[in-house]
Design an enzyme around this catalytic site. Sequence first.
Site, PDB file in Angstrom:
ATOM      1  N   THR A 178       0.830  -1.206   0.000  1.00 21.29           N
ATOM      2  CA  THR A 178       0.000   0.000   0.000  1.00 21.29           C
ATOM      3  C   THR A 178       0.864   1.255   0.000  1.00 21.29           C
ATOM      4  O   THR A 178       1.962   1.250   0.546  1.00 21.29           O
ATOM      5  CB  THR A 178      -0.880  -0.029   1.271  1.00 21.29           C
ATOM      6  OG1 THR A 178      -1.854  -1.049   1.089  1.00 21.29           O
ATOM      7  CG2 THR A 178      -1.572   1.280   1.544  1.00 21.29           C
ATOM      8  N   ARG A 206     -13.830  -8.025   0.119  1.00 25.19           N
ATOM      9  CA  ARG A 206     -13.106  -7.625   1.335  1.00 25.19           C
ATOM     10  C   ARG A 206     -12.554  -6.190   1.190  1.00 25.19           C
ATOM     11  O   ARG A 206     -12.000  -5.826   0.166  1.00 25.19           O
ATOM     12  CB  ARG A 206     -11.964  -8.607   1.565  1.00 25.19           C
ATOM     13  CG  ARG A 206     -11.066  -8.295   2.766  1.00 25.19           C
ATOM     14  CD  ARG A 206      -9.853  -7.510   2.364  1.00 25.19           C
ATOM     15  NE  ARG A 206      -8.949  -7.291   3.498  1.00 25.19           N
ATOM     16  CZ  ARG A 206      -7.944  -6.397   3.492  1.00 25.19           C
ATOM     17  NH1 ARG A 206      -7.729  -5.679   2.416  1.00 25.19           N
ATOM     18  NH2 ARG A 206      -7.185  -6.247   4.537  1.00 25.19           N
ATOM     19  N   GLY A 208     -10.078  -3.374   3.304  1.00 23.39           N
ATOM     20  CA  GLY A 208      -9.137  -3.228   4.410  1.00 23.39           C
ATOM     21  C   GLY A 208      -9.282  -1.884   5.100  1.00 23.39           C
ATOM     22  O   GLY A 208     -10.303  -1.212   5.012  1.00 23.39           O
ATOM     23  N   ASP A 209      -8.208  -1.501   5.772  1.00 27.29           N
ATOM     24  CA  ASP A 209      -8.232  -0.254   6.560  1.00 27.29           C
ATOM     25  C   ASP A 209      -8.033   0.999   5.721  1.00 27.29           C
ATOM     26  O   ASP A 209      -8.440   2.096   6.116  1.00 27.29           O
ATOM     27  CB  ASP A 209      -7.100  -0.297   7.600  1.00 27.29           C
ATOM     28  CG  ASP A 209      -5.729  -0.450   6.943  1.00 27.29           C
ATOM     29  OD1 ASP A 209      -5.599  -1.300   6.027  1.00 27.29           O
ATOM     30  OD2 ASP A 209      -4.805   0.284   7.308  1.00 27.29           O
ATOM     31  N   THR A 229      -0.227   1.319   6.723  1.00 29.09           N
ATOM     32  CA  THR A 229      -0.092   0.144   5.854  1.00 29.09           C
ATOM     33  C   THR A 229       0.104  -1.080   6.728  1.00 29.09           C
ATOM     34  O   THR A 229       0.780  -1.010   7.759  1.00 29.09           O
ATOM     35  CB  THR A 229       1.083   0.280   4.874  1.00 29.09           C
ATOM     36  OG1 THR A 229       1.211  -0.959   4.148  1.00 29.09           O
ATOM     37  CG2 THR A 229       2.406   0.577   5.565  1.00 29.09           C
ATOM     38  N   GLY A 230      -0.498  -2.185   6.332  1.00 27.55           N
ATOM     39  CA  GLY A 230      -0.334  -3.386   7.131  1.00 27.55           C
ATOM     40  C   GLY A 230      -1.548  -4.291   6.993  1.00 27.55           C
ATOM     41  O   GLY A 230      -2.333  -4.159   6.049  1.00 27.55           O
ATOM     42  N   GLY A 232      -4.824  -4.995   7.295  1.00 26.08           N
ATOM     43  CA  GLY A 232      -5.911  -4.038   7.474  1.00 26.08           C
ATOM     44  C   GLY A 232      -6.927  -4.388   8.542  1.00 26.08           C
ATOM     45  O   GLY A 232      -7.455  -3.505   9.225  1.00 26.08           O
TER      46      GLY A 232
HETATM   47  N1  ASP Z   1      -3.564  -2.178   4.611  1.00 20.32           N
HETATM   48  C1  ASP Z   1      -3.848  -2.775   3.338  1.00 20.32           C
HETATM   49  C2  ASP Z   1      -5.089  -3.602   3.429  1.00 20.32           C
HETATM   50  O1  ASP Z   1      -5.282  -4.273   4.427  1.00 20.32           O
HETATM   51  C3  ASP Z   1      -2.742  -3.630   2.843  1.00 20.32           C
HETATM   52  C4  ASP Z   1      -1.418  -2.948   2.743  1.00 20.32           C
HETATM   53  O2  ASP Z   1      -1.080  -2.120   3.595  1.00 20.32           O
HETATM   54  O3  ASP Z   1      -0.670  -3.242   1.798  1.00 20.32           O
HETATM   55  O4  ASP Z   1      -5.847  -3.622   2.484  1.00 20.32           O
END
Ligand code: ASP
Length: 311
Positions: A178, A206, A208-209, A229-230, A232
């Site tokens: 991300t 789905r 994410g965050d 990022t992480g 989510g």
């Molecule tokens: N945070 C993003 C998600 O969960 C993924 C990412 O950070 O690459 O969609």
Amino acid sequence: MSTATAAQDWKLVIHGGAGIIERAQMKPDKEKELRAGLDRALEAGARLLASGGSAVDAVEAAAKALEDDPNFNAGRGSVFTYDGGHELDAAIMDGRDRAAGAVAGVTRTKNPISLARAVMAQGDHVFLGGAGADQFSREQGLEQVPPDYFSTPERQRQLDELKAREHSAFDTEVKYGTIGAVALDSHGHVAAATSTGGLTGKRWSRIGDTPVIGAGTYADDRACAVSATGAGEYFIRAAVAHSICARIQLKGESAQAAADAVIADVGALGGSGGVIVVTPAGETVDAFNTPGMYRGTASAQGRKVAIFGDE
Ligand code: ASP
């Protein structure tokens, strides 16, 4: 509260995802490309900030540069869904008045961050999803691309590998690619932008965050701007971006203390990832509980990019 009356120093921080990013695994050519891509994004945002441009314009410009770079999981280079498509999420927020725009599951917009910006500018709504968001994008005249514009061989390989291993919902290589940007402009205002293809092999629409205001993205001139990022699901449950701002605003914590505490909280839940933060006072910090995070900072003093945890 932002009390800046005179022009103050501007700041820009970007990220291109956190994860298991280690020197031993990184090919020199790839590392060069990644560092150049981060620097291009810094340059795009810094150019605007240096000439008195707004934080919100700067984070959009930096995010667009990263969306256009196939090395990052946003825009071109987005990961594949389980069904072999791409569903893109993005959000942008302006710390001046907490105006925000977000989109989830869009499939045709070349730069989802600009679509989030259009949602914010249109003003009736904050969060659009799926086919309706695609329709809004067309109506707003944003550039549309065929779905395979987003596809790259490396992302296809990651999907194939995930399917072969019948892995869980999470990327096999645990690299969250991300992208995001936070900025403080010379007028004392902050803004945040985040954009993603989500997680490899995601199903069931789905989300994410990233596009969830207060989770992956938040900006408030009274506190800070955050892009995350992480994994989510954990970042949503910990309300990461808003929690960092709330700790700064209500507890008087430094940006670093607030970011560290909230990333520790994500870790305690079992999640991994990272954040970038800027405050109206000019603090710029990152925090991550992964071996590395693609990241960079720019100010009137210059630009710097980093990848590994020890940089
Ligand atoms: N945070 C993003 C998600 O969960 C993924 C990412 O950070 O690459 O969609």
